[in-house]
Design a protein around this motif. Structure first.
Motif, PDB file in Angstrom:
ATOM      1  N   ILE A 135      -6.083   3.696 -13.192  1.00 29.13           N
ATOM      2  CA  ILE A 135      -6.433   2.862 -14.013  1.00 29.13           C
ATOM      3  C   ILE A 135      -7.696   2.903 -14.803  1.00 29.13           C
ATOM      4  O   ILE A 135      -7.718   2.524 -16.007  1.00 29.13           O
ATOM      5  CB  ILE A 135      -6.616   1.443 -12.993  1.00 29.13           C
ATOM      6  N   THR A 136      -8.828   3.498 -14.098  1.00 28.51           N
ATOM      7  CA  THR A 136      -9.801   3.650 -14.794  1.00 28.51           C
ATOM      8  C   THR A 136     -10.222   4.976 -15.228  1.00 28.51           C
ATOM      9  O   THR A 136     -11.294   5.242 -15.723  1.00 28.51           O
ATOM     10  CB  THR A 136     -11.124   2.992 -13.862  1.00 28.51           C
ATOM     11  N   THR A 168      -7.017   4.058  -8.308  1.00 25.26           N
ATOM     12  CA  THR A 168      -8.402   3.519  -9.137  1.00 25.26           C
ATOM     13  C   THR A 168      -8.577   4.646 -10.090  1.00 25.26           C
ATOM     14  O   THR A 168      -8.803   4.272 -11.357  1.00 25.26           O
ATOM     15  CB  THR A 168      -9.711   3.609  -8.161  1.00 25.26           C
ATOM     16  N   VAL A 224     -11.551  -2.336  -9.083  1.00 23.27           N
ATOM     17  CA  VAL A 224     -10.056  -2.139  -8.667  1.00 23.27           C
ATOM     18  C   VAL A 224      -9.926  -2.390  -7.315  1.00 23.27           C
ATOM     19  O   VAL A 224      -9.169  -3.485  -7.112  1.00 23.27           O
ATOM     20  CB  VAL A 224      -9.514  -0.858  -9.047  1.00 23.27           C
TER      21      VAL A 224
END
Length: 218
Positions: free
Chosen positions: A83-84, A80, A95
């Protein structure tokens, strides 16, 4: 807490919940439908039986469905963040919500496609339909009502998961219930969040039932 003070918080939390659930549901439906279709095609007796591929995918789907969501939230924190850029907030929560929903959707799609009458599939093959044509012009259209029901169930499940994500800072109605309702002993806030979740679930169920009924031409 007065209603005037509670309403903006409740409205913002509801928007955050929808912002988590809707993108996660759409992505999971696309990926899960593809995965479920491959499961149907490669299973023994399918249109393209491949035992090794089916066994691997079947195990992955079963493992994904067996993991409790709260554990999955913790396990996916590194991914997570990657990705973010963060592990808290409503954006980060999408996610684990998406990953949790994909195997769930895959199994529902697999079941829906396997329920399509074999005679319909055989008729398509007799007239020379390719595998792709059989999937997109026969299997998916014939299974549309069941697929809509499955999407509805998945969406309702994600609403529940999003409330659980609020327990670790995921935002949304769950976060509001924990921070204001539980930690500050605001019973009114707790009741309001429960009512909001019930309204969301009932609304999704009503829309899903109507859509499935309209798609069923039997």
């Amino acid at each position: 807490m007065t209603w005037e003070a509670m309403w903006p918080l409740l409205w913002q939390a509801t928007l955050e919940t929808l912002g988590m659930v809707l993108p996660s549901a759409l992505i999971a439906q696309v990926v899960g439908t593809a995965l479920g279709t491959v499961l149907t095609l490669t299973r023994p007796g399918g249109l393209r039986p491949q035992a090794a591929t089916y066994r691997v995918l079947d195990v992955l789907v079963n493992v994904g469905r067996s993991l409790p969501f709260i554990i999955l939230l913790v396990l996916l924190i590194p991914l997570t963040r990657l990705i973010t850029g963060t592990s808290i907030g409503s954006v980060a929560a999408t996610v684990p919500l998406t990953i949790a929903a994909i195997p769930f959707v895959a199994r529902l799609v697999d079941g829906a496609l396997r329920d399509v009458p074999g005679g319909v599939i055989e008729a398509a093959r007799v007239v020379g339909a390719t595998t792709a044509q059989t999937v997109f012009k026969v299997l998916l259209p014939e299974a549309r009502p069941a697929l809509i029901h499955g999407f509805t169930v998945m969406l309702i499940s994600l609403i529940g998961y999003s409330a659980m994500a609020g327990a670790i800072g995921g935002g949304g109605l769950g976060d509001l219930a924990i921070r204001y309702g539980y930690q500050r002993f605001e019973t009114g806030v707790m009741v309001a969040t429960v009512v909001a979740l019930l309204v969301l679930v009932q609304g999704v169920q009503w829309v899903g039932d109507r859509a499935a009924t309209r798609a069923d031409h039997r």
